[in-house]
Design an enzyme around this catalytic site. Structure first.
Site, PDB file in Angstrom:
ATOM      1  N   LYS A   1      56.826 174.216  28.613  1.00 44.33           N
ATOM      2  CA  LYS A   1      55.803 174.652  29.735  1.00 44.33           C
ATOM      3  C   LYS A   1      55.183 174.185  30.226  1.00 44.33           C
ATOM      4  O   LYS A   1      54.433 174.382  30.550  1.00 44.33           O
ATOM      5  CB  LYS A   1      55.528 176.145  28.593  1.00 44.33           C
ATOM      6  CG  LYS A   1      56.641 177.020  28.755  1.00 44.33           C
ATOM      7  CD  LYS A   1      56.818 178.359  29.904  1.00 44.33           C
ATOM      8  CE  LYS A   1      57.760 179.143  29.119  1.00 44.33           C
ATOM      9  NZ  LYS A   1      57.110 180.116  30.979  1.00 44.33           N
TER      10      LYS A   1
ATOM     11  N   TYR B   1      59.623 174.446  23.286  1.00 43.49           N
ATOM     12  CA  TYR B   1      58.821 175.042  24.217  1.00 43.49           C
ATOM     13  C   TYR B   1      57.970 174.827  24.953  1.00 43.49           C
ATOM     14  O   TYR B   1      58.479 175.474  25.980  1.00 43.49           O
ATOM     15  CB  TYR B   1      59.600 176.675  23.939  1.00 43.49           C
ATOM     16  CG  TYR B   1      58.461 178.060  24.257  1.00 43.49           C
ATOM     17  CD1 TYR B   1      59.233 178.266  25.239  1.00 43.49           C
ATOM     18  CD2 TYR B   1      57.132 178.266  23.937  1.00 43.49           C
ATOM     19  CE1 TYR B   1      58.896 179.449  26.336  1.00 43.49           C
ATOM     20  CE2 TYR B   1      56.808 179.817  24.862  1.00 43.49           C
ATOM     21  CZ  TYR B   1      57.271 179.760  25.785  1.00 43.49           C
ATOM     22  OH  TYR B   1      56.507 181.156  26.484  1.00 43.49           O
TER      23      TYR B   1
ATOM     24  N   THR C   1      51.525 179.973  29.041  1.00 38.20           N
ATOM     25  CA  THR C   1      51.531 180.197  27.864  1.00 38.20           C
ATOM     26  C   THR C   1      50.659 180.079  26.630  1.00 38.20           C
ATOM     27  O   THR C   1      50.383 178.893  27.165  1.00 38.20           O
ATOM     28  CB  THR C   1      52.902 180.123  26.848  1.00 38.20           C
ATOM     29  OG1 THR C   1      52.586 180.499  25.478  1.00 38.20           O
ATOM     30  CG2 THR C   1      53.716 178.752  27.292  1.00 38.20           C
TER      31      THR C   1
ATOM     32  N   GLU D   1      51.215 178.883  23.963  1.00 34.70           N
ATOM     33  CA  GLU D   1      51.474 177.734  23.204  1.00 34.70           C
ATOM     34  C   GLU D   1      51.534 176.482  23.195  1.00 34.70           C
ATOM     35  O   GLU D   1      51.043 175.495  22.319  1.00 34.70           O
ATOM     36  CB  GLU D   1      53.209 178.155  23.358  1.00 34.70           C
ATOM     37  CG  GLU D   1      53.592 179.647  22.306  1.00 34.70           C
ATOM     38  CD  GLU D   1      53.311 178.680  20.972  1.00 34.70           C
ATOM     39  OE1 GLU D   1      54.388 178.078  20.900  1.00 34.70           O
ATOM     40  OE2 GLU D   1      52.689 179.901  20.175  1.00 34.70           O
TER      41      GLU D   1
HETATM   42  P1  NDP Z   1      61.640 187.768  27.777  1.00 32.30           P
HETATM   43  O1  NDP Z   1      62.713 186.567  27.338  1.00 32.30           O
HETATM   44  O2  NDP Z   1      61.281 189.206  27.297  1.00 32.30           O
HETATM   45  O3  NDP Z   1      62.237 187.633  29.253  1.00 32.30           O
HETATM   46  C1  NDP Z   1      63.140 186.584  29.451  1.00 32.30           C
HETATM   47  C2  NDP Z   1      63.886 186.333  30.722  1.00 32.30           C
HETATM   48  O4  NDP Z   1      64.450 185.151  31.731  1.00 32.30           O
HETATM   49  C3  NDP Z   1      64.711 187.607  30.963  1.00 32.30           C
HETATM   50  O5  NDP Z   1      65.044 188.123  32.025  1.00 32.30           O
HETATM   51  C4  NDP Z   1      66.110 186.494  30.821  1.00 32.30           C
HETATM   52  O6  NDP Z   1      67.313 186.559  31.234  1.00 32.30           O
HETATM   53  C5  NDP Z   1      66.003 185.071  31.425  1.00 32.30           C
HETATM   54  N1  NDP Z   1      66.409 184.044  31.748  1.00 32.30           N
HETATM   55  C6  NDP Z   1      66.236 183.103  30.680  1.00 32.30           C
HETATM   56  N2  NDP Z   1      66.609 182.287  30.846  1.00 32.30           N
HETATM   57  C7  NDP Z   1      66.770 181.992  32.152  1.00 32.30           C
HETATM   58  C8  NDP Z   1      67.497 181.046  32.509  1.00 32.30           C
HETATM   59  N3  NDP Z   1      67.926 180.335  32.913  1.00 32.30           N
HETATM   60  N4  NDP Z   1      68.000 182.061  34.564  1.00 32.30           N
HETATM   61  C9  NDP Z   1      67.024 182.770  34.937  1.00 32.30           C
HETATM   62  N5  NDP Z   1      66.427 184.261  34.150  1.00 32.30           N
HETATM   63  C10 NDP Z   1      66.310 183.489  33.405  1.00 32.30           C
HETATM   64  O7  NDP Z   1      60.106 187.417  28.156  1.00 32.30           O
HETATM   65  P2  NDP Z   1      58.826 187.654  28.386  1.00 32.30           P
HETATM   66  O8  NDP Z   1      59.194 188.885  29.415  1.00 32.30           O
HETATM   67  O9  NDP Z   1      58.264 187.839  26.962  1.00 32.30           O
HETATM   68  O10 NDP Z   1      58.171 186.111  29.015  1.00 32.30           O
HETATM   69  C11 NDP Z   1      58.229 186.242  30.224  1.00 32.30           C
HETATM   70  C12 NDP Z   1      57.580 184.868  30.785  1.00 32.30           C
HETATM   71  O11 NDP Z   1      55.926 184.880  30.205  1.00 32.30           O
HETATM   72  C13 NDP Z   1      58.273 183.342  30.220  1.00 32.30           C
HETATM   73  O12 NDP Z   1      58.056 182.993  31.212  1.00 32.30           O
HETATM   74  C14 NDP Z   1      57.675 183.519  28.343  1.00 32.30           C
HETATM   75  O13 NDP Z   1      57.845 182.217  27.772  1.00 32.30           O
HETATM   76  C15 NDP Z   1      55.754 183.890  29.056  1.00 32.30           C
HETATM   77  N6  NDP Z   1      54.684 184.408  28.064  1.00 32.30           N
HETATM   78  C16 NDP Z   1      55.050 184.947  28.002  1.00 32.30           C
HETATM   79  C17 NDP Z   1      54.340 185.725  26.681  1.00 32.30           C
HETATM   80  C18 NDP Z   1      54.425 186.730  26.112  1.00 32.30           C
HETATM   81  O14 NDP Z   1      53.758 187.102  24.868  1.00 32.30           O
HETATM   82  N7  NDP Z   1      55.226 187.384  26.265  1.00 32.30           N
HETATM   83  C19 NDP Z   1      53.527 184.944  26.989  1.00 32.30           C
HETATM   84  C20 NDP Z   1      52.772 184.008  27.563  1.00 32.30           C
HETATM   85  C21 NDP Z   1      53.712 183.030  28.062  1.00 32.30           C
HETATM   86  P3  NDP Z   1      68.174 187.718  30.448  1.00 32.30           P
HETATM   87  O15 NDP Z   1      67.887 189.446  30.169  1.00 32.30           O
HETATM   88  O16 NDP Z   1      70.020 187.755  30.690  1.00 32.30           O
HETATM   89  O17 NDP Z   1      68.361 187.129  28.812  1.00 32.30           O
HETATM   90  P1  GDR Z   2      55.243 182.700  19.597  1.00 33.28           P
HETATM   91  O1  GDR Z   2      56.046 184.277  19.050  1.00 33.28           O
HETATM   92  O2  GDR Z   2      55.587 182.231  18.416  1.00 33.28           O
HETATM   93  O3  GDR Z   2      53.718 184.019  19.250  1.00 33.28           O
HETATM   94  O4  GDR Z   2      55.442 182.919  20.832  1.00 33.28           O
HETATM   95  P2  GDR Z   2      56.354 184.971  17.814  1.00 33.28           P
HETATM   96  O5  GDR Z   2      56.650 186.358  17.588  1.00 33.28           O
HETATM   97  O6  GDR Z   2      58.140 184.489  17.451  1.00 33.28           O
HETATM   98  O7  GDR Z   2      55.793 184.262  16.508  1.00 33.28           O
HETATM   99  C1  GDR Z   2      54.838 184.798  16.153  1.00 33.28           C
HETATM  100  C2  GDR Z   2      54.087 184.240  15.096  1.00 33.28           C
HETATM  101  O8  GDR Z   2      54.907 184.834  13.878  1.00 33.28           O
HETATM  102  C3  GDR Z   2      54.990 183.947  12.718  1.00 33.28           C
HETATM  103  N1  GDR Z   2      56.379 185.169  12.149  1.00 33.28           N
HETATM  104  C4  GDR Z   2      57.463 185.251  12.668  1.00 33.28           C
HETATM  105  N2  GDR Z   2      57.837 184.788  13.664  1.00 33.28           N
HETATM  106  C5  GDR Z   2      59.106 185.383  13.991  1.00 33.28           C
HETATM  107  N3  GDR Z   2      59.937 185.527  15.581  1.00 33.28           N
HETATM  108  N4  GDR Z   2      60.387 185.994  13.773  1.00 33.28           N
HETATM  109  C6  GDR Z   2      59.535 186.245  12.038  1.00 33.28           C
HETATM  110  O9  GDR Z   2      60.127 186.871  10.900  1.00 33.28           O
HETATM  111  C7  GDR Z   2      58.376 185.880  11.844  1.00 33.28           C
HETATM  112  N5  GDR Z   2      57.079 185.671  10.631  1.00 33.28           N
HETATM  113  C8  GDR Z   2      56.360 185.021  10.659  1.00 33.28           C
HETATM  114  C9  GDR Z   2      55.875 182.672  13.822  1.00 33.28           C
HETATM  115  O10 GDR Z   2      55.999 181.982  12.823  1.00 33.28           O
HETATM  116  C10 GDR Z   2      54.623 182.681  14.492  1.00 33.28           C
HETATM  117  O11 GDR Z   2      53.432 181.797  14.293  1.00 33.28           O
HETATM  118  C11 GDR Z   2      55.232 184.157  21.606  1.00 33.28           C
HETATM  119  C12 GDR Z   2      56.235 184.344  22.753  1.00 33.28           C
HETATM  120  O12 GDR Z   2      56.780 185.169  24.006  1.00 33.28           O
HETATM  121  C13 GDR Z   2      56.863 182.966  23.915  1.00 33.28           C
HETATM  122  O13 GDR Z   2      57.095 182.954  24.838  1.00 33.28           O
HETATM  123  C14 GDR Z   2      55.421 183.038  24.407  1.00 33.28           C
HETATM  124  O14 GDR Z   2      54.612 182.011  25.510  1.00 33.28           O
HETATM  125  C15 GDR Z   2      53.982 183.522  23.050  1.00 33.28           C
HETATM  126  O15 GDR Z   2      54.893 184.624  22.821  1.00 33.28           O
HETATM  127  C16 GDR Z   2      52.263 183.441  23.081  1.00 33.28           C
END
Ligand code: NDP
Ligand code: GDR
Length: 372
Positions: free
Chosen positions: A162, A158, A134, A136
């Site tokens: 990671k 987090y 990520t 992050e």
């Molecule tokens: P989601 O939160 O939508 O999905 C996470 C998944 O992981 C869900 O299926 C969840 O299950 C499952 N999960 C959580 N905890 C466990 C566990 N202990 N054992 C097995 N499964 C588990 O995430 P995204 O699809 O957005 O992201 C996918 C991956 O990419 C994640 O690893 C995230 O950290 C990473 N990532 C995401 C980014 C983004 O912008 N979306 C950017 C960079 C990295 P359940 O549905 O039951 O909660």
């Molecule tokens: P992020 O996503 O932390 O980048 O992680 P998120 O959408 O939670 O936050 C993005 C930015 O928005 C600001 N923010 C808020 N965030 C949330 N959730 N709720 C609010 O009300 C709000 N107001 C402002 C946050 O402070 C932050 O700066 C996501 C996840 O998908 C991770 O798993 C992944 O690794 C990274 O993106 C890349």
């Protein structure tokens, strides 16, 4: 040629659902690991479900958890995947401050458990592994735009977890010659993004406000800037990373950054509503200054955005902007969607969803009180 087999952890999440669709279309047999939960948690993949009694199935689900290594070993042994996509994680940055140990266990050690499972089973040379790393990891700004060579400075439990998974992946690649790769993906969103991430929170709340189901939404840091892409483009890249000649680590990003405040403005633009922001810090407000579509329940002067400190993070990541030139050049990847397309897709979908909610509410169908 026999069908390729993929195993996806986190199959019920945003990326798991899009990746399953993508791989099934490519002719893969897809196995996914889902967690046991007291309510159904398969909404995003229900359309892919196949009746286990029919022949020629190509989509299978297994109960499992990244905190249970025996379970992972057994599933890998049974499934014998060609490719494993490790997408499972406690993926909410702010929640990780509340649950640091669980986050480390799942997001950090979970990746290690998978790598070890592959090694224990002697499959180092016949399975490829994608690790969901990520942006992050970059955390506190060291340089922009961020590339594969930018130093990491994680700013949350987090990101720290990671970071461990990132290096475990690199280490297993170097130590055991595994085809193990990190995709360093910047934020990617979609209509099925989790409801508590900021983009989806905004598109849902803006839709509710438009339909009169809610008056106002509260956000945290409006100045944070993110490089937001569309999840559909990013899951394609996960697959491409595992088809590359050599196992490497890759930045995937759009190269453009946008503040949370501007994302809010774009979401309201979709509704024909112009916003003005005034005040500073916790006193900032988003106020409606023009309304061009009469069908929505939004009035001039309405205060639709407020700030709630509870959404501020103990340590924040202020600016992310990725440079994906390596992926552009070596893998030929380019995103198909612009931010405008993403906002459009998310607003259209959430407005539809909220219209359904509104009709049901008007018809008296939503409140199911089991305890009356
Ligand atoms: P989601 O939160 O939508 O999905 C996470 C998944 O992981 C869900 O299926 C969840 O299950 C499952 N999960 C959580 N905890 C466990 C566990 N202990 N054992 C097995 N499964 C588990 O995430 P995204 O699809 O957005 O992201 C996918 C991956 O990419 C994640 O690893 C995230 O950290 C990473 N990532 C995401 C980014 C983004 O912008 N979306 C950017 C960079 C990295 P359940 O549905 O039951 O909660
Ligand atoms: P992020 O996503 O932390 O980048 O992680 P998120 O959408 O939670 O936050 C993005 C930015 O928005 C600001 N923010 C808020 N965030 C949330 N959730 N709720 C609010 O009300 C709000 N107001 C402002 C946050 O402070 C932050 O700066 C996501 C996840 O998908 C991770 O798993 C992944 O690794 C990274 O993106 C890349």
């Amino acid at each position: 040629m026999s069908q390729k087999i993929a195993l996806i952890t986190g199959v019920t999440g945003q990326d798991g659902a899009y990746l399953s669709e993508f791989l099934l279309k490519k002719g893969y047999i897809v196995h996914g690991i889902k967690r046991r939960s007291s309510l159904f948690n398969t909404d995003r993949i229900d359309h892919l479900y196949q009746d286990p009694h029919v022949e020629n199935q190509n989509f299978f689900l297994h109960y499992g958890d990244l905190t249970d290594s025996t379970n992972l070993i057994r599933i890998i042994q049974e499934v014998k995947p060609d490719e494993i996509y490790n997408l499972a994680a406690m993926s909410h940055v702010q929640v990780s401050f509340e649950m640091p140990e669980y986050t480390a266990n799942t997001d950090g050690l979970g990746a290690l458990r998978l790598l070890e499972a592959i090694r224990i089973l002697g499959m180092e040379n016949n399975v490829k592994l994608y690790q969901a790393s990520t942006s992050e990891l970059y955390g506190k700004v060291q340089e922009v735009p961020q590339t594969e060579n930018t130093p990491f400075y994680p700013r949350s439990p987090y990101a720290v977890a990671k970071l461990y998974a990132y290096w475990a992946t690199v280490n297993y690649r170097e130590a055991y010659n595994m085809f193990a790769c990190n995709g360093i993906l910047f934020n990617h969103e979609s209509p099925i993004r989790g409801e508590t991430f900021v983009t989806r929170k905004i598109t849902r709340a803006a839709s509710k406000i438009a339909l009169g189901l809610q008056d106002k939404m509260y956000l945290g840091n409006l100045d944070a800037k993110r490089d937001w892409g569309h999840a559909k483009d990013y899951v394609k890249m996960m697959w491409m990373i595992l088809q590359a000649e050599e196992p490497e680590d890759w930045v995937i990003a759009t190269g453009k950054t946008t503040s949370v405040r501007d994302f809010v403005t774009m979401a309201f633009d979709y509704l024909g509503v112009t916003l003005k922001f005034e005040g500073k810090g916790i006193h900032e407000k988003g106020i409606v200054t023009a309304v061009s579509k009469s069908e929505y329940n939004i009035s001039l002067g309405q205060e639709v955005i407020g700030i709630d400190e509870k959404y501020f993070r103990p340590t924040e990541v202020e600016l992310l902007i990725g440079d994906a030139s390596k992926a552009f050049k070596k893998l030929g990847w380019k995103p198909d969607h612009k931010l405008e397309d993403l906002v459009y897709d998310m607003m259209k979908s959430d407005l539809n969803l909220m219209k359904k909610e509104s009709y049901l509410k008007k018809g008296g169908y939503t409140i199911m009180n089991y305890f009356e």
